[in-house]
Scaffold this motif. Structure first.
Motif, PDB file in Angstrom:
ATOM      1  N   ALA A 100       0.805  -1.262   0.069  1.00 33.60           N
ATOM      2  CA  ALA A 100      -0.010   0.039   0.136  1.00 33.60           C
ATOM      3  C   ALA A 100       0.699   1.266  -0.047  1.00 33.60           C
ATOM      4  O   ALA A 100       2.065   1.057   0.035  1.00 33.60           O
ATOM      5  CB  ALA A 100      -0.925   0.014   1.238  1.00 33.60           C
ATOM      6  N   LEU A 101       0.249   2.349  -0.065  1.00 34.06           N
ATOM      7  CA  LEU A 101       0.670   3.640  -0.121  1.00 34.06           C
ATOM      8  C   LEU A 101       1.783   3.896   1.047  1.00 34.06           C
ATOM      9  O   LEU A 101       2.965   4.327   0.728  1.00 34.06           O
ATOM     10  CB  LEU A 101      -0.264   4.730  -0.274  1.00 34.06           C
ATOM     11  N   PRO A 102       1.330   3.648   2.469  1.00 34.42           N
ATOM     12  CA  PRO A 102       2.042   4.102   3.469  1.00 34.42           C
ATOM     13  C   PRO A 102       3.495   4.532   3.493  1.00 34.42           C
ATOM     14  O   PRO A 102       4.064   5.263   3.372  1.00 34.42           O
ATOM     15  CB  PRO A 102       1.611   3.227   4.752  1.00 34.42           C
ATOM     16  N   ALA A 103       4.252   3.191   3.872  1.00 43.73           N
ATOM     17  CA  ALA A 103       5.667   3.345   4.172  1.00 43.73           C
ATOM     18  C   ALA A 103       6.409   4.233   3.435  1.00 43.73           C
ATOM     19  O   ALA A 103       6.529   5.538   4.098  1.00 43.73           O
ATOM     20  CB  ALA A 103       6.270   2.078   4.155  1.00 43.73           C
ATOM     21  N   VAL A 104       6.829   3.862   2.368  1.00 44.05           N
ATOM     22  CA  VAL A 104       7.897   4.765   1.503  1.00 44.05           C
ATOM     23  C   VAL A 104       7.097   6.283   1.229  1.00 44.05           C
ATOM     24  O   VAL A 104       7.899   7.253   1.289  1.00 44.05           O
ATOM     25  CB  VAL A 104       8.421   4.005   0.217  1.00 44.05           C
ATOM     26  N   ALA A 105       6.091   6.152   0.735  1.00 50.47           N
ATOM     27  CA  ALA A 105       5.533   7.256   0.193  1.00 50.47           C
ATOM     28  C   ALA A 105       5.532   8.448   1.269  1.00 50.47           C
ATOM     29  O   ALA A 105       5.699   9.422   1.517  1.00 50.47           O
ATOM     30  CB  ALA A 105       4.174   7.056  -0.546  1.00 50.47           C
ATOM     31  N   ALA A 106       4.669   7.829   2.363  1.00 54.69           N
ATOM     32  CA  ALA A 106       4.525   8.785   3.814  1.00 54.69           C
ATOM     33  C   ALA A 106       5.621   9.432   4.118  1.00 54.69           C
ATOM     34  O   ALA A 106       5.821  10.350   4.406  1.00 54.69           O
ATOM     35  CB  ALA A 106       4.048   7.894   4.959  1.00 54.69           C
ATOM     36  N   ALA A 123       6.742  13.149   4.124  1.00 52.25           N
ATOM     37  CA  ALA A 123       7.073  13.889   5.455  1.00 52.25           C
ATOM     38  C   ALA A 123       8.391  14.571   5.312  1.00 52.25           C
ATOM     39  O   ALA A 123       8.660  15.726   5.602  1.00 52.25           O
ATOM     40  CB  ALA A 123       7.262  13.015   6.481  1.00 52.25           C
ATOM     41  N   LEU A 124       9.228  13.829   4.518  1.00 55.26           N
ATOM     42  CA  LEU A 124      10.651  14.577   4.418  1.00 55.26           C
ATOM     43  C   LEU A 124      10.691  15.769   3.365  1.00 55.26           C
ATOM     44  O   LEU A 124      11.544  16.668   3.615  1.00 55.26           O
ATOM     45  CB  LEU A 124      11.695  13.465   3.881  1.00 55.26           C
ATOM     46  N   THR A 125       9.845  15.778   2.487  1.00 50.52           N
ATOM     47  CA  THR A 125       9.908  16.880   1.521  1.00 50.52           C
ATOM     48  C   THR A 125       9.011  17.649   1.922  1.00 50.52           C
ATOM     49  O   THR A 125       8.738  18.725   0.960  1.00 50.52           O
ATOM     50  CB  THR A 125       9.859  16.022   0.205  1.00 50.52           C
ATOM     51  N   GLU A 154      18.406  12.258   2.986  1.00 55.21           N
ATOM     52  CA  GLU A 154      17.621  11.367   3.392  1.00 55.21           C
ATOM     53  C   GLU A 154      16.713  10.667   2.520  1.00 55.21           C
ATOM     54  O   GLU A 154      16.393   9.527   2.806  1.00 55.21           O
ATOM     55  CB  GLU A 154      16.833  12.213   4.572  1.00 55.21           C
ATOM     56  N   VAL A 155      15.958  11.393   1.794  1.00 53.01           N
ATOM     57  CA  VAL A 155      15.258  10.920   0.804  1.00 53.01           C
ATOM     58  C   VAL A 155      15.920   9.882  -0.059  1.00 53.01           C
ATOM     59  O   VAL A 155      15.236   8.695  -0.291  1.00 53.01           O
ATOM     60  CB  VAL A 155      14.983  12.164  -0.324  1.00 53.01           C
ATOM     61  N   THR A 156      17.187  10.030  -0.364  1.00 54.16           N
ATOM     62  CA  THR A 156      18.014   8.848  -1.101  1.00 54.16           C
ATOM     63  C   THR A 156      18.074   7.798  -0.205  1.00 54.16           C
ATOM     64  O   THR A 156      17.715   6.734  -0.766  1.00 54.16           O
ATOM     65  CB  THR A 156      19.497   9.625  -1.525  1.00 54.16           C
ATOM     66  N   ALA A 157      18.235   7.766   0.782  1.00 52.46           N
ATOM     67  CA  ALA A 157      18.058   6.797   1.979  1.00 52.46           C
ATOM     68  C   ALA A 157      16.991   5.870   1.920  1.00 52.46           C
ATOM     69  O   ALA A 157      17.082   4.684   1.812  1.00 52.46           O
ATOM     70  CB  ALA A 157      18.742   7.147   3.314  1.00 52.46           C
ATOM     71  N   VAL A 158      15.940   6.751   1.902  1.00 55.36           N
ATOM     72  CA  VAL A 158      14.537   6.118   1.761  1.00 55.36           C
ATOM     73  C   VAL A 158      14.340   5.350   0.637  1.00 55.36           C
ATOM     74  O   VAL A 158      13.940   4.246   0.640  1.00 55.36           O
ATOM     75  CB  VAL A 158      13.473   7.415   2.216  1.00 55.36           C
TER      76      VAL A 158
END
Lengths: 761, 190
Positions: free
Chosen positions: A23-29, A33-35, A51-55
């Motif tokens: 589902a949407l949650p983990a990565v997208a959420a 939040a980060l951006t 940070e985004v790169t890490a995620v």
């Protein structure tokens, strides 16, 4: 999966099944939040990129996608995720992550699940997203632009829910909306019982997208004035609704609906915008879409890299595997203790749990209680809805999979007092369902014991579980469980009622629109009749004088010029007559007539007309044996057919085929006009009934043909359907009521007469 | 012959009591208007041109006709009335009177005794159907034909007019040749 008409509870079940997908949650959420602009401002762009790169690096599918996107637009090859993020920019990464993750659960090997063209659909959604963000910026909506963008992007996500869950029914809805030129939501309600507005709302709820987006999804078909003033997100709802109409009118992508749900006027007014704003917005929208479409992998000409698609698939598989592991683990750690069971039960619940959620948790709780015994076995939990007369049941199989079914209750099943505790399942079910026929083959209850859930003197539901399950602990928690079940039932009913209310208010608005259209047409009819008197008199002078001058003309050239003036005066007059006929059609004189004869007469009158293709176009007639007589106004039907033949000939490659047949029930006669021309695409089809719309640019005919034909056919109690695809020609079908069998005999002379004034031209 | 719409040079010579050579000379010099049959050299002279030629040159009209059709044109629009006068008078087969109100129309039908009334439906004082009824209720006018012209084509109103005594209906704008044909046909059908 379920097919056919479904109930509100079934819908919860469907949404639940979708929830099993990654589902949407983990990565997208996390990326969201980060951006967010605050964070970027606070910690600086480069920190955010790290940070985004890490995620993103943790999500292979996304990383592959971003690399591919960055390479598509970069001049030099981009090899690392951080380089890709740097090249694309935070804004673009954010948008790409969102769009990817939102549609991911619906990406399958088949790009047309349930008949919905995914690419056109996402293009429409993207158009609405961009339009919504532009609108929000223009009216300075105090909501984060990305939230508005997301609301626009997912506004129609319910269509995916429905097409994924009920592919066959949904394909039928799409086809019906297409051939009736109607709004998809109407057909969804008719064919499935639930529309994409409600389905989308449920999904957004499960995905925790927030109440603002939930409401935008749910209410974006509501007319502006029906959106409650007390609703905190009213402005967002209007923005998305207006963006939707904008995307429709700009023909951006294809949403499955041939027409926008409402007219933009009320929304434009309510948002304090004007016509100038709207055309400026439309221009900027085109610009943004052009420059961003490739970023979202939705540009018309490209296809996603195969490796990226398979990676997405693989990660979906992984997600499902993870879900199964989680359940398994939960089962292993269970102890047959009522307290633990209840606390587990409470853990599995939240304030937002739907009725199927609760039932499933209930079944799992009891399943765990019996899991340590050798019998193991199936557990069934059910909930009773006395008002609707239904029972929703979930069966938890030995493999941990859940199976859902809705049963019809026997009349008065719950009214005859409360069931005895720990009765036999057969007895309890027999009482509820009348007989066990429907149950047989679905769940094996011979080894089970029935435990009713009773609270406040009311039977809310029950559980059937293996005998070995500890009866004492079940009894201890029965009261609390029944209470929970009752509360959830009440809430889900309240939800359903509010959804029905929203549907009703929309229906009301549609009725009002239909009424407004009828009034407009009546006013147009009066205007045209008045204009007929006023304009035709000077036209008669112009035309008459031109004819006199033609008689006196010395050269052929002059004669032609005067003839042209006379002809054009006549043409103006014909347009006015057409308008009057369209707005104010003559009352049909209904009678039985031979459909085949009407076809051949219409064909003859076409061939002897001054239509440019009258001589060059062949008209064939095919009549099935034993076609019943049609019951309608023969003169009007023939006029409609002539119009359709003329239309068909204008776009044909030289052949028009007319046919007459009866439908299966023999209650209708079908008259078809088929051409071998280029056919129409969806855009053209959507406007086929718009007065004065024509695809023939040069020397075009008046565009009243089809709208007028539709009006006349409907006035005669019939229907008109268009079936067309680019490259495959067009078939227009006129469906008329069939007459009783003997009707034609003895009446044959009568219906040949055509009444009405003769004209002098 | 006098009801013909188009004449050959031979017929024109007969009507005018001149030689065919004279007619051809006048045709070729442009004194007598007309056209050549497409694809051939044959000359044709429309009635309007022939009447004009005869009037211009003082040729007696006896050869052309004796019994003209008396037409009363009733329309409140002067441009329409003028158009009819032009068309009918230049044709030569008609004698024309005009009225612009229903009242005048009533008076004139008594005095002028028209063979046919060309009647606009919308009049400033009384409606066309009242005029129709007035004419029909007068036994002296039983043979008078009524041709209604109107800018509207509402079937219901047309039914009303038929009931009130109208014989035929023509919608504006119209083809002047077919209006003339219709008038002659109606009058001959008496």
């Amino acid at each position: 999966m379920l097919e056919g008409k479904i109930t509100m509870h079934d819908l919860d079940v469907i949404v639940r099944q979708l929830d099993d997908l990654p589902a949407l949650p983990a990565v997208a959420a996390r990326v969201l939040a980060l951006t967010s602009p605050d964070i970027v401002a606070a910690s600086g762009a480069s920190a955010v990129i790290d940070e985004v790169t890490a995620v993103l690096s943790a999500d292979q599918a996304l990383a592959a996608r971003l690399l591919w996107l960055a390479n598509a637009s970069a001049s030099r090859p981009v090899r690392t995720v951080s380089a890709a993020v740097g090249a694309l920019g935070i804004e673009a990464v954010r948008a790409a992550v969102l769009s990817n993750k939102v549609c991911e659960p619906f990406e399958g090997p088949d790009a047309r699940v349930g008949g919905l063209d995914q690419r056109a659909f996402w293009r429409h959604s993207l158009g609405v997203a961009f339009a919504a963000r532009l609108l929000a910026e223009r009216i300075e909506l105090p909501i984060d632009g990305e939230e508005v963008f997301l609301a626009g992007l997912v506004h129609d996500i319910g269509k995916l829910v429905l097409s994924e869950s009920l592919p066959k029914s949904y394909a039928r809805c799409l086809a019906a909306a297409r051939s009736h030129n109607g709004n998809l939501a109407d057909w969804e309600r008719k064919a499935i019982g639930v529309d994409h507005l409600v389905a989308g709302r449920r999904l957004a709820h499960r995905w925790h997208l927030g109440s603002a987006i939930e409401n935008a999804i749910w209410l974006h078909h509501q007319p502006s004035e029906a959106i409650p003033a007390s609703l905190a997100d009213a402005a967002l709802v209007r923005v998305v609704a207006l963006a939707d109409t904008l995307a429709h009118s700009r023909r951006i992508g294809f949403s499955g609906s041939m027409v926008a749900a409402q007219s933009p006027d009320g929304l434009v007014r309510a948002l304090g915008l004007g016509e100038v704003d709207m055309s400026a917005l439309a221009a900027r929208l085109d610009e943004q879409l052009d420059s961003n479409a490739s970023l979202f992998g939705l540009a018309d000409a490209e296809t996603p890299a195969p490796s990226a698609a398979s990676l997405v698939q693989a990660s979906a598989e992984l997600g499902r595997f993870g879900e199964r592991m989680r359940r398994h683990q939960r089962k292993l750690s269970v102890q047959a203790d009522a307290f633990v069971a209840i606390s587990d039960f409470a853990d599995g619940m939240s304030a937002e749990s739907s009725l199927p959620d609760v039932l499933l948790v209930l079944a799992e709780t009891f399943g765990r209680a019996g899991a340590n015994t050798p019998a193991g076995g199936e557990v069934v939990a059910y909930s009773l809805d006395a008002q609707a007369g239904t029972m929703l049941a979930v069966r938890l199989g030995r493999d941990g999979r859940s199976h859902w079914r809705t049963f019809a209750l026997a009349a008065g099943a719950t009214g005859r007092g409360l069931p005895g505790d720990a009765s036999s399942p057969a007895e309890a079910l027999g009482r509820l369902l009348g007989s066990l026929d429907a149950w047989d083959g679905w769940a094996d209850i011979t080894a089970g014991r029935h435990g009713p859930l009773v609270c406040g003197g009311r039977w809310w539901g029950g559980v059937i579980c293996p005998v070995e399950a500890a009866d004492d602990s079940r009894r201890a928690m029965a009261g609390a469980l029944a209470l929970t079940l009752g509360l959830v039932q009440q809430r889900s009913r309240a939800d359903a009622i509010s959804e029905e209310l929203a549907g009703a208010s929309q229906l009301l608005a549609e009725t009002r629109d239909a009424l407004a259209e009828a009034r407009t047409l009546a006013a147009m009819g009066e205007l045209a009749a008045g204009a007929g008197h006023e304009i035709n008199t000077p036209l008669a002078v112009v035309s008459g004088r031109a004819q006199i001058m033609r008689q006196r003309a010395q050269s052929p050239e002059q004669r032609r010029t005067w003839q042209t003036i006379a002809d054009q005066a006549q043409r103006i007059s014909d347009i006015i007559t057409d308008l009057m006929d369209f707005a104010n059609p003559a009352e049909p004189r209904i009678g039985p007539f031979d459909a085949a004869a009407a076809l051949s007469e219409a064909a003859n009158s076409f061939s002897s007309s001054d239509h440019p293709q009258a001589k060059s176009c062949r008209v064939d007639i095919q009549v099935e044996d034993d076609v019943p007589a049609a019951l309608a106004d023969r003169g009007q039907v023939q006029a409609v057919l002539s119009e359709l033949i003329a239309n068909a000939a204008a776009s044909s490659a030289g052949l028009v085929v007319l046919s007459a047949s009866a439908d299966e029930s023999r209650r209708h006669v079908l008259l078809r006009v088929r051409d071998d021309g280029q056919g129409m695409d969806d855009k053209t089809l959507a406007r086929a009934y718009t007065p004065f719309f024509s695809v023939h640019k040069a020397g075009r005919r008046r565009g009243l043909g089809l709208p007028k034909a539709k009006r006349y056919v409907e006035n005669n109690g019939g229907r008109i359907l268009i079936d067309s695809e680019p490259g495959k020609g067009t078939v227009v079908s006129v469906q008329l009521p069939a007459a009783e069998k003997e009707a034609l005999e003895g009446d044959a002379d009568h219906d040949n007469q055509q009444d009405g004034p003769s004209t002098g031209s | 012959m006098r009801q013909k719409a188009v004449f050959t040079t031979g017929e024109a010579a007969e009507v005018c009591n001149l030689s065919q050579q004279t007619i051809i000379r006048c045709f070729d010099s442009g004194q007598l208007g007309g056209f050549r049959v497409p694809g051939s050299r044959f000359r044709r002279i429309p009635r309007v041109e022939l009447v004009k030629f005869m009037k211009d040159n003082g040729i007696p009209m006896d050869g052309m006709e004796k019994n003209t059709i008396r037409v009363l044109v009733v329309d409140d629009d002067p441009a329409i009335v003028e158009l009819f006068v032009d068309v009918l008078q230049s044709d030569g087969r008609f004698e024309v009177a005009t009225a612009q109100t229903g009242y005048d129309a009533g008076v004139l039908t008594q005095q002028f005794r028209p063979d046919i009334v060309v009647l606009d439906y919308m009049l400033p004082d009384i409606n066309g159907n009242v005029v129709c009824r007035t004419i029909r209720n007068n036994p002296d006018l039983s043979s008078t034909r009524i041709l209604v012209i109107s800018g509207m084509v509402n079937p219901a109103e047309f039914e009303e007019l038929k009931k009130a005594g109208a014989d035929d209906f023509i919608k504006k704008p119209f083809n002047i040749e077919s209006v003339i044909e219709r008038i002659i046909k109606l009058v001959r059908s008496r």
